[in-house]
Scaffold this motif. Structure first.
Motif, mmCIF file in Angstrom:
data_model
loop_
_atom_site.group_PDB
_atom_site.id
_atom_site.type_symbol
_atom_site.label_atom_id
_atom_site.label_comp_id
_atom_site.label_asym_id
_atom_site.label_seq_id
_atom_site.Cartn_x
_atom_site.Cartn_y
_atom_site.Cartn_z
ATOM 1 N N MET A 105 0.826 -1.216 0.000
ATOM 2 C CA MET A 105 0.000 0.000 0.000
ATOM 3 C C MET A 105 0.856 1.261 0.000
ATOM 4 N N LEU A 106 1.971 1.236 0.723
ATOM 5 C CA LEU A 106 2.874 2.395 0.718
ATOM 6 C C LEU A 106 3.503 2.597 -0.660
ATOM 7 N N ALA A 107 3.561 1.523 -1.444
ATOM 8 C CA ALA A 107 4.067 1.625 -2.817
ATOM 9 C C ALA A 107 2.957 2.010 -3.798
ATOM 10 N N GLY A 108 1.756 2.262 -3.259
ATOM 11 C CA GLY A 108 0.651 2.705 -4.103
ATOM 12 C C GLY A 108 -0.126 1.591 -4.766
ATOM 13 N N GLY A 131 -4.155 2.188 4.406
ATOM 14 C CA GLY A 131 -4.943 2.062 3.183
ATOM 15 C C GLY A 131 -5.756 3.303 2.893
ATOM 16 N N LYS A 132 -6.341 3.865 3.949
ATOM 17 C CA LYS A 132 -7.147 5.078 3.786
ATOM 18 C C LYS A 132 -6.282 6.254 3.357
ATOM 19 N N GLU A 133 -5.126 6.400 4.003
ATOM 20 C CA GLU A 133 -4.232 7.511 3.676
ATOM 21 C C GLU A 133 -3.616 7.363 2.286
ATOM 22 N N ALA A 134 -3.359 6.117 1.877
ATOM 23 C CA ALA A 134 -2.751 5.875 0.567
ATOM 24 C C ALA A 134 -3.756 6.033 -0.571
ATOM 25 N N GLY A 135 -5.041 5.976 -0.240
ATOM 26 C CA GLY A 135 -6.074 6.142 -1.261
ATOM 27 C C GLY A 135 -6.189 4.968 -2.211
ATOM 28 N N VAL A 136 -5.757 3.791 -1.761
ATOM 29 C CA VAL A 136 -5.845 2.608 -2.615
ATOM 30 C C VAL A 136 -7.148 1.862 -2.338
ATOM 31 N N THR A 137 -7.530 1.001 -3.258
ATOM 32 C CA THR A 137 -8.679 0.122 -3.029
ATOM 33 C C THR A 137 -8.171 -1.136 -2.337
#
Length: 389
Positions: A105-108, A131-137
């Motif tokens: 997740m930190l890698a997007g 996950g919320k901060e990274a904006g990923v699904t």
């Protein structure tokens, strides 16, 4: 004018394991790939491209050749950092999962994962926050809610079939061989606490989303765990001490969306022999009717069709109680549950929206497992607090 085709590249970690291989690769991603993908509402065609990831090079290469998968690797970090990879899926050991998901997740990367997502509630909440901060699904496997039996059961709830729901009872499990004479049908790490094993840790994560998805919020837990089989034999035939619980017996206080109380009971055991139609069954009882659902089948009995048995231990039972229940029809084609959730998750990824079964739901599952173990240790009922990020 032709429609656009979008290819999603999925790094599939831990794919040599039983669940990773059978349910996620063999019965989900490969069928989607071999069908040419699926079509979105706007006509866009979505295709999937798996990349197999694992620690055993020989096994990974063999699976890739067998299923005509072009890419495979033993270097997880390389696919996490590959800008062409869209999703990282994880079905590896529980003890390794949180670190993998965090890094991805930190890698997007979008993530789709087995559960539990972490060994501790603190880690699980941190993953939800990242996950919320990274904006990923982020999606977490909630496969049982997609199974035909529970789809039918949930439909009965939605239609008001039960009236006021009183209780839900679940029976899960089967005999897992010790491994000395007959090989065990589950990996040995499942029975070692130090490796993340244990029935409560494994299955309470499932039961939380099943109870939430069918009835409502879990408000308290009272659990009794046991290690019924103290010694087992591993994959190399070597005897080892079972340090994790192989059975867990739970009582749950639930609350429906309307605020009504429901009592839940679930017995989970790898030291039980099956005398029921399926390996897991749930019975819901209400004022207007009852239903029993397994993985595929669901039968129901309305109040008007409920018999009036009389207790008399001196006479043999002449009624055929099972024949008095009516099967609930599917009324639709229901595909493999894992595949259905994969397709829903992939649609969410393309649309850039949250998946309905995400890391916060997974954290509640880890929380229930932790509190279940605490309840056993302290021999008491424990209330379940709300999780906030």
């Amino acid at each position: 004018m032709g429609f656009e085709t979008k290819t999603i590249r999925i790094a599939m970690n831990g794919i040599t394991g039983r669940m990773g291989y059978r349910q996620h690769l063999l019965r989900s991603i490969l069928p989607i790939r071999d069908a040419g993908g699926f079509t979105l509402e706007d006509g866009t065609r979505v295709q999937v491209e798996p990349i197999l990831v694992g620690r055993n090079e020989a096994k990974i290469r063999e699976l890739a050749e067998l299923h005509k998968v072009a890419e495979w690797t033993t270097d997880l970090d390389s696919v996490i950092n590959d800008p062409t990879v869209d999703i990282v899926f994880d079905a590896s050991m529980t003890s390794l999962r949180a670190a993998t998901l965090k890094k991805a997740m930190l890698a997007g990367k979008h993530i789709f994962t087995e559960k539990p997502t972490a060994e501790t509630l603190e880690e699980a909440i941190e993953l939800a926050r990242i996950g919320k901060e990274a904006g990923v699904t982020a999606g977490v496997v909630h496969d049982k809610l997609y199974l035909p039996g529970l789809v039918k059961l949930r439909r009965l709830v939605d239609e008001g079939f039960f009236g006021r729901i009183l209780s839900i009872r679940g029976e899960f499990g089967y005999w897992v061989f010790e491994g000395d004479v007959q090989a065990a049908q589950r990996p040995s790490w499942n029975y070692r606490k130090e490796d993340g094993g244990g029935m409560t840790t494994d299955m309470f994560c499932h039961w939380n989303y099943v109870l939430e998805g069918v009835i409502g919020k879990v408000r308290s837990v009272n659990a009794k765990t046991a290690t019924h089989i103290p010694a087992r034999w591993d994959e190399a035939g070597k005897e080892y001490k079972a340090t994790a619980d192989d059975a867990s017996y739970g009582i749950f206080e639930l609350e429906t969306p309307a605020g009504e109380p429901v009592v839940g009971q679930i017995n989970s055991s790898w030291a039980v022999r099956v005398y029921r139609d399926e390996l897991v069954e749930f019975q819901v009882d209400g004022t207007h009717g009852s239903a029993v659902a397994g993985l595929n089948k669901c039968v129901a009995q309305q109040r008007a069709h409920t018999p009036k048995p009389v207790w008399n231990p001196d006479l043999p039972v002449t009624e055929s109680f099972r024949s008095q229940w009516q099967e609930v029809p599917a009324n639709a084609e229901l595909d493999n549950g894992f595949k259905l959730q994969w397709e829903e998750f992939l649609r969410d990824v393309v649309a850039g929206r949250e998946h309905r079964f995400g890391l916060l739901s997974a954290a509640r599952g880890v929380q229930l497992a932790e509190l279940g173990l605490q309840s056993n240790d302290e021999r008491r009922t424990i209330d379940i607090p709300e999780i906030t990020l």
